[in-house]
Scaffold this motif. Sequence first.
Motif, PDB file in Angstrom:
ATOM      1  N   ARG A 189      14.584  88.599  56.079  1.00  0.00           N
ATOM      2  CA  ARG A 189      13.580  88.383  57.111  1.00  0.00           C
ATOM      3  C   ARG A 189      13.152  89.715  57.722  1.00  0.00           C
ATOM      4  N   VAL A 190      11.993  89.707  58.362  1.00  0.00           N
ATOM      5  CA  VAL A 190      11.516  90.915  59.044  1.00  0.00           C
ATOM      6  C   VAL A 190      12.475  91.309  60.159  1.00  0.00           C
ATOM      7  N   ASP A 213       8.506 100.489  61.885  1.00  0.00           N
ATOM      8  CA  ASP A 213       8.886 101.900  61.964  1.00  0.00           C
ATOM      9  C   ASP A 213       7.656 102.720  62.324  1.00  0.00           C
ATOM     10  N   VAL A 214       7.887 103.833  63.009  1.00  0.00           N
ATOM     11  CA  VAL A 214       6.816 104.754  63.399  1.00  0.00           C
ATOM     12  C   VAL A 214       7.261 106.169  63.067  1.00  0.00           C
ATOM     13  N   ASP A 215       6.455 106.869  62.312  1.00  0.00           N
ATOM     14  CA  ASP A 215       6.724 108.271  61.969  1.00  0.00           C
ATOM     15  C   ASP A 215       8.099 108.463  61.338  1.00  0.00           C
ATOM     16  N   GLU A 216       8.523 107.481  60.561  1.00  0.00           N
ATOM     17  CA  GLU A 216       9.785 107.555  59.818  1.00  0.00           C
ATOM     18  C   GLU A 216      11.007 107.713  60.721  1.00  0.00           C
ATOM     19  N   PHE A 217      10.878 107.327  61.990  1.00  0.00           N
ATOM     20  CA  PHE A 217      11.991 107.519  62.913  1.00  0.00           C
ATOM     21  C   PHE A 217      13.234 106.776  62.442  1.00  0.00           C
ATOM     22  N   LEU A 218      13.041 105.575  61.883  1.00  0.00           N
ATOM     23  CA  LEU A 218      14.158 104.775  61.384  1.00  0.00           C
ATOM     24  C   LEU A 218      14.290 104.861  59.867  1.00  0.00           C
ATOM     25  N   GLU A 219      13.615 105.848  59.278  1.00  0.00           N
ATOM     26  CA  GLU A 219      13.657 106.050  57.827  1.00  0.00           C
ATOM     27  C   GLU A 219      13.282 104.768  57.084  1.00  0.00           C
ATOM     28  N   GLY A 220      12.255 104.110  57.590  1.00  0.00           N
ATOM     29  CA  GLY A 220      11.775 102.881  56.962  1.00  0.00           C
ATOM     30  C   GLY A 220      12.411 101.628  57.508  1.00  0.00           C
ATOM     31  N   ASN A 221      13.430 101.787  58.367  1.00  0.00           N
ATOM     32  CA  ASN A 221      14.087 100.629  58.984  1.00  0.00           C
ATOM     33  C   ASN A 221      14.524  99.636  57.898  1.00  0.00           C
ATOM     34  N   PRO A 222      15.540  99.965  57.102  1.00  0.00           N
ATOM     35  CA  PRO A 222      15.981  99.093  56.009  1.00  0.00           C
ATOM     36  C   PRO A 222      16.259  97.670  56.484  1.00  0.00           C
ATOM     37  N   HIS A 223      15.926  96.706  55.646  1.00  0.00           N
ATOM     38  CA  HIS A 223      16.126  95.302  56.019  1.00  0.00           C
ATOM     39  C   HIS A 223      17.605  94.958  56.108  1.00  0.00           C
ATOM     40  N   VAL A 224      18.424  95.575  55.290  1.00  0.00           N
ATOM     41  CA  VAL A 224      19.876  95.365  55.357  1.00  0.00           C
ATOM     42  C   VAL A 224      20.572  96.717  55.286  1.00  0.00           C
ATOM     43  N   VAL A 225      21.710  96.826  55.920  1.00  0.00           N
ATOM     44  CA  VAL A 225      22.478  98.069  55.896  1.00  0.00           C
ATOM     45  C   VAL A 225      23.932  97.751  55.601  1.00  0.00           C
TER      46      VAL A 225
END
Length: 252
Positions: free
Chosen positions: A140-141, A240-252
């Motif tokens: 999910r998002v 994500d904005v300006d790669e701050f979260l490096e794309g904000n992976p859906h799962v980690v």
Amino acid sequence: TSLSFNMKVRGKFGNKNCLFVHASQRGFSSRLKKILPVRFEQNVPRLKKISDHTFKFMFKYAFTGANRAIKHRYIEFLKALQEMDLGKLETICEPTLSQKFRNSFRIMKDLKYSIEMPGLDDRLASTAHAYSHHFVTGVRVNRNLNKAYSHYDVKQRGRNIAYSPKWGSEYFEDDVSTDEDYQNSINVADIAMESAAKIQIVDQNGNLIMGGQPNRQQEIHLVRFEYEDSAEHMDYIITDVDEFLEGNPHVV
């Protein structure tokens, strides 16, 4: 790759005096620099121009509704950011990103800093430069609804990513997710948003701490927009904005 979101800007933007925000380091808190989910560094990584000509063409000429929706969402985001309206940002941004804004605003209030945005008004014209698009299935998002990476079998074909549960494993013995969750498809679009709005951080006396410089006519931010195919409406969420979260992976 689409997993790491480590794209850089080059090409037609390379020679424009408008690329991203330029930092004034005068009196700037190192704590704030590390946590604010918008890039202010002078040497911001530039967006790599991806040869996704089909998506760029479709976005410009066929997906006119999506183009308008993304521009509208971006202006909503800028207004909420300027007002430091966390409640509004939580309706626009994915929870992982909105939590970063929550932390940022707490620090800014302690420092008596605020956000100003010259050029932002209801008539703001923005340009959405489409760069890449891919699909993610099986999650999910809202990252809080997804399980840990080790709980999934992951397959990637090109930029598209498919997550499927490790059925029969201990990970999903108490799984309350539905089949629809695992069949869910997310559209992920990486867009460079260009506008005259300049994000600035100022102190209590109105002095510029850092942000867009007056001599820059335009400012560009790299924004990741996502929406779920299962959603009743095409409701774009900023993840994500300006790669701050490096794309904000859906799962980690």
